[in-house]
Design a protein around this motif. Sequence first.
Motif, PDB file in Angstrom:
ATOM      1  N   ASP A  22       0.489  -1.372   0.442  1.00 47.17           N
ATOM      2  CA  ASP A  22       0.265   0.135  -0.169  1.00 47.17           C
ATOM      3  C   ASP A  22       0.849   1.144   0.211  1.00 47.17           C
ATOM      4  O   ASP A  22       0.725   2.432  -0.318  1.00 47.17           O
ATOM      5  N   GLU A  23       2.025   1.358  -0.147  1.00 48.52           N
ATOM      6  CA  GLU A  23       2.944   2.014   0.001  1.00 48.52           C
ATOM      7  C   GLU A  23       2.790   3.479  -1.395  1.00 48.52           C
ATOM      8  O   GLU A  23       1.972   3.190  -2.415  1.00 48.52           O
ATOM      9  N   ARG A  24       2.837   4.804  -1.390  1.00 51.39           N
ATOM     10  CA  ARG A  24       2.456   5.360  -1.923  1.00 51.39           C
ATOM     11  C   ARG A  24       3.813   6.099  -2.807  1.00 51.39           C
ATOM     12  O   ARG A  24       4.082   6.848  -3.285  1.00 51.39           O
ATOM     13  N   GLY A  25       5.089   5.792  -2.101  1.00 52.35           N
ATOM     14  CA  GLY A  25       6.055   6.421  -2.183  1.00 52.35           C
ATOM     15  C   GLY A  25       7.299   5.656  -3.590  1.00 52.35           C
ATOM     16  O   GLY A  25       6.404   4.172  -3.521  1.00 52.35           O
ATOM     17  N   GLY A  26       7.904   5.786  -3.874  1.00 54.34           N
ATOM     18  CA  GLY A  26       9.019   5.218  -4.705  1.00 54.34           C
ATOM     19  C   GLY A  26       9.426   3.797  -3.926  1.00 54.34           C
ATOM     20  O   GLY A  26       9.656   4.131  -2.793  1.00 54.34           O
ATOM     21  N   PHE A  27       9.537   2.764  -5.183  1.00 54.37           N
ATOM     22  CA  PHE A  27       9.685   1.747  -3.851  1.00 54.37           C
ATOM     23  C   PHE A  27      10.623   0.951  -5.250  1.00 54.37           C
ATOM     24  O   PHE A  27       9.670   0.822  -6.306  1.00 54.37           O
ATOM     25  N   CYS A  28      11.070  -0.344  -5.279  1.00 62.55           N
ATOM     26  CA  CYS A  28      11.655  -1.587  -5.893  1.00 62.55           C
ATOM     27  C   CYS A  28      11.151  -2.799  -5.421  1.00 62.55           C
ATOM     28  O   CYS A  28      11.156  -3.289  -4.635  1.00 62.55           O
ATOM     29  N   CYS A  29      10.167  -3.329  -6.201  1.00 63.10           N
ATOM     30  CA  CYS A  29       9.545  -4.522  -6.170  1.00 63.10           C
ATOM     31  C   CYS A  29       9.874  -5.874  -6.544  1.00 63.10           C
ATOM     32  O   CYS A  29       9.493  -6.468  -8.205  1.00 63.10           O
ATOM     33  N   GLY A  30       9.815  -7.174  -5.880  1.00 61.70           N
ATOM     34  CA  GLY A  30      10.244  -8.627  -6.817  1.00 61.70           C
ATOM     35  C   GLY A  30       9.861  -9.811  -6.241  1.00 61.70           C
ATOM     36  O   GLY A  30      10.003  -9.123  -4.698  1.00 61.70           O
ATOM     37  N   GLY A  31       9.671 -10.392  -6.578  1.00 59.53           N
ATOM     38  CA  GLY A  31       9.661 -11.860  -6.107  1.00 59.53           C
ATOM     39  C   GLY A  31      10.788 -12.621  -4.856  1.00 59.53           C
ATOM     40  O   GLY A  31      10.675 -12.565  -3.873  1.00 59.53           O
ATOM     41  N   ILE A  32      12.212 -12.353  -5.949  1.00 59.67           N
ATOM     42  CA  ILE A  32      13.127 -12.823  -5.529  1.00 59.67           C
ATOM     43  C   ILE A  32      14.175 -11.747  -4.651  1.00 59.67           C
ATOM     44  O   ILE A  32      14.779 -11.951  -3.480  1.00 59.67           O
ATOM     45  N   ASN A  74       1.079   1.574  -6.386  1.00 60.94           N
ATOM     46  CA  ASN A  74       2.296   2.555  -6.294  1.00 60.94           C
ATOM     47  C   ASN A  74       3.501   2.167  -6.564  1.00 60.94           C
ATOM     48  O   ASN A  74       3.846   1.412  -5.548  1.00 60.94           O
ATOM     49  N   ALA A  75       4.565   2.235  -7.391  1.00 56.26           N
ATOM     50  CA  ALA A  75       5.961   1.663  -7.290  1.00 56.26           C
ATOM     51  C   ALA A  75       7.200   2.793  -8.252  1.00 56.26           C
ATOM     52  O   ALA A  75       6.247   3.347  -9.201  1.00 56.26           O
ATOM     53  N   SER A  76       8.177   2.543  -7.690  1.00 49.66           N
ATOM     54  CA  SER A  76       9.215   2.858  -8.914  1.00 49.66           C
ATOM     55  C   SER A  76       9.549   1.400  -9.884  1.00 49.66           C
ATOM     56  O   SER A  76       9.173   1.922 -11.058  1.00 49.66           O
ATOM     57  N   GLN A  77       9.874   1.323  -9.774  1.00 52.87           N
ATOM     58  CA  GLN A  77       9.712  -0.310 -10.914  1.00 52.87           C
ATOM     59  C   GLN A  77       9.331  -1.904  -9.443  1.00 52.87           C
ATOM     60  O   GLN A  77       9.557  -1.838  -8.370  1.00 52.87           O
ATOM     61  N   GLY A 122      12.506  -6.281  -8.976  1.00 56.44           N
ATOM     62  CA  GLY A 122      12.526  -4.965  -9.699  1.00 56.44           C
ATOM     63  C   GLY A 122      13.389  -4.067  -9.757  1.00 56.44           C
ATOM     64  O   GLY A 122      12.637  -3.504 -11.024  1.00 56.44           O
ATOM     65  N   ASN A 123      14.233  -3.823  -9.871  1.00 62.01           N
ATOM     66  CA  ASN A 123      15.349  -3.101 -10.568  1.00 62.01           C
ATOM     67  C   ASN A 123      16.861  -4.454 -11.016  1.00 62.01           C
ATOM     68  O   ASN A 123      17.185  -4.413  -9.534  1.00 62.01           O
ATOM     69  N   THR A 124      17.222  -4.057 -12.075  1.00 62.43           N
ATOM     70  CA  THR A 124      19.188  -4.559 -12.171  1.00 62.43           C
ATOM     71  C   THR A 124      19.837  -4.207 -12.579  1.00 62.43           C
ATOM     72  O   THR A 124      19.438  -3.269 -13.971  1.00 62.43           O
ATOM     73  N   ASN A 125      21.176  -4.738 -12.672  1.00 64.38           N
ATOM     74  CA  ASN A 125      21.893  -4.117 -13.516  1.00 64.38           C
ATOM     75  C   ASN A 125      23.237  -5.138 -13.176  1.00 64.38           C
ATOM     76  O   ASN A 125      24.157  -5.161 -13.865  1.00 64.38           O
ATOM     77  N   GLY A 126      22.340  -6.382 -12.727  1.00 66.61           N
ATOM     78  CA  GLY A 126      23.306  -7.957 -12.936  1.00 66.61           C
ATOM     79  C   GLY A 126      22.510  -8.722 -13.852  1.00 66.61           C
ATOM     80  O   GLY A 126      22.325  -8.105 -15.153  1.00 66.61           O
ATOM     81  N   GLU A 127      22.577  -9.997 -13.490  1.00 65.19           N
ATOM     82  CA  GLU A 127      21.928 -10.974 -14.697  1.00 65.19           C
ATOM     83  C   GLU A 127      20.964 -11.822 -14.086  1.00 65.19           C
ATOM     84  O   GLU A 127      21.473 -12.572 -13.223  1.00 65.19           O
ATOM     85  N   LEU A 128      19.885 -12.043 -15.151  1.00 68.63           N
ATOM     86  CA  LEU A 128      18.898 -12.771 -14.884  1.00 68.63           C
ATOM     87  C   LEU A 128      19.416 -14.321 -16.211  1.00 68.63           C
ATOM     88  O   LEU A 128      19.288 -14.087 -17.314  1.00 68.63           O
ATOM     89  N   GLY A 184       6.124   4.385 -12.093  1.00 67.58           N
ATOM     90  CA  GLY A 184       6.935   3.797 -12.381  1.00 67.58           C
ATOM     91  C   GLY A 184       6.839   2.960 -13.560  1.00 67.58           C
ATOM     92  O   GLY A 184       6.363   3.145 -14.205  1.00 67.58           O
ATOM     93  N   THR A 185       7.668   1.864 -13.596  1.00 66.95           N
ATOM     94  CA  THR A 185       7.992   0.994 -14.525  1.00 66.95           C
ATOM     95  C   THR A 185       7.876  -0.242 -14.045  1.00 66.95           C
ATOM     96  O   THR A 185       7.995  -0.778 -12.650  1.00 66.95           O
ATOM     97  N   CYS A 186       7.556  -1.147 -15.216  1.00 72.44           N
ATOM     98  CA  CYS A 186       6.680  -2.674 -14.343  1.00 72.44           C
ATOM     99  C   CYS A 186       6.860  -3.561 -16.335  1.00 72.44           C
ATOM    100  O   CYS A 186       6.794  -3.677 -17.114  1.00 72.44           O
ATOM    101  N   GLY A 187       7.774  -4.911 -15.250  1.00 77.82           N
ATOM    102  CA  GLY A 187       7.847  -5.923 -16.888  1.00 77.82           C
ATOM    103  C   GLY A 187       7.614  -7.804 -15.596  1.00 77.82           C
ATOM    104  O   GLY A 187       7.969  -7.364 -14.189  1.00 77.82           O
TER     105      GLY A 187
END
Length: 286
Positions: free
Chosen positions: A68-78, A99-102, A108-114, A131-134
């Motif tokens: 329920d957050e309304r600020g920016g945050f990063c969210c993903g399962g792992i 709401n979300a940032s990513q 949520g956000n990556t500069n690594g490798e999947l 925000g952005t979503c995938g």
Amino acid sequence: GNGWTPIGTNMSYGQYWKSFEGVFDGNNHRIKNMTIYGEGNPRMIGLFSALGGTIKNLALENIDISIDERGGFCCGGIAGQIGGTIESCYVTGEIQCINASQVGGIVGNTNGELKNCYSDVDILLSEEFWGTCGGIVGWDYSGDLINCYALGNIELKNGDIEIKEHVGAIECTESAYGYAKNCYYMGNVSDRAGKKLSKAQMKSAKCFTGFDFKKTWVVDKNSPYPYPQLQSCMQVRTESIELLSEPDKTSYYTTDKLDLTGSELRINYEDDYSVTLPLTESMLSY
């Protein structure tokens, strides 16, 4: 509380986080029913808050993240954010965000490798989403996605699915700086980072160019899950195989050809699912 507290979160100091820098090998295990909900969560949300190391051979099944957050945050399962590696993992379940940032099914956000991962996560966004979503990664800043696929749908809570901007079946399509190779999807939104497949194509190993079906992936046509599974972390697992009847012919001369007519076996999967098949020579090893 808020259900699961992401690993690396320090709730005593303003919800700061610290990246996990080690190696977490799930060793073919599954974590089921991880739940994170409500307000007051850290800014990095997932099983891990942030990842600088490696996670491999792990499954998260039936996650339920409702924030329920309304600020920016990063969210993903792992993990909320990664600069490390996630390999041979999958996530299923649902994520809901006001709401979300990513936000992504796995990260949520990556500069690594999947690598060699898949997501079957339905993502519901509020009408206030900005925000952005995938389906796999919310924001691929400078990471690599290799041999991955996504199945889940991405929708707004009011039923509107016309959310093409900054949303992709695999990753954010409008603002991605990362690299995607051999990625596929079957969701309700498009994505230029990968190739869309039909249900029939999803069941065929031939349609997954670049996937290693000798060492990493497998399509079990008898399984209730007909799409590619990870050999190191099967989604639907075999519990036993029973020989129901022997072949009609059991005595041979050395020059006779093998005849398995009349022989059947039963494959018992978990969750009381089973299938009966005729025994064929391709099932045998000598």
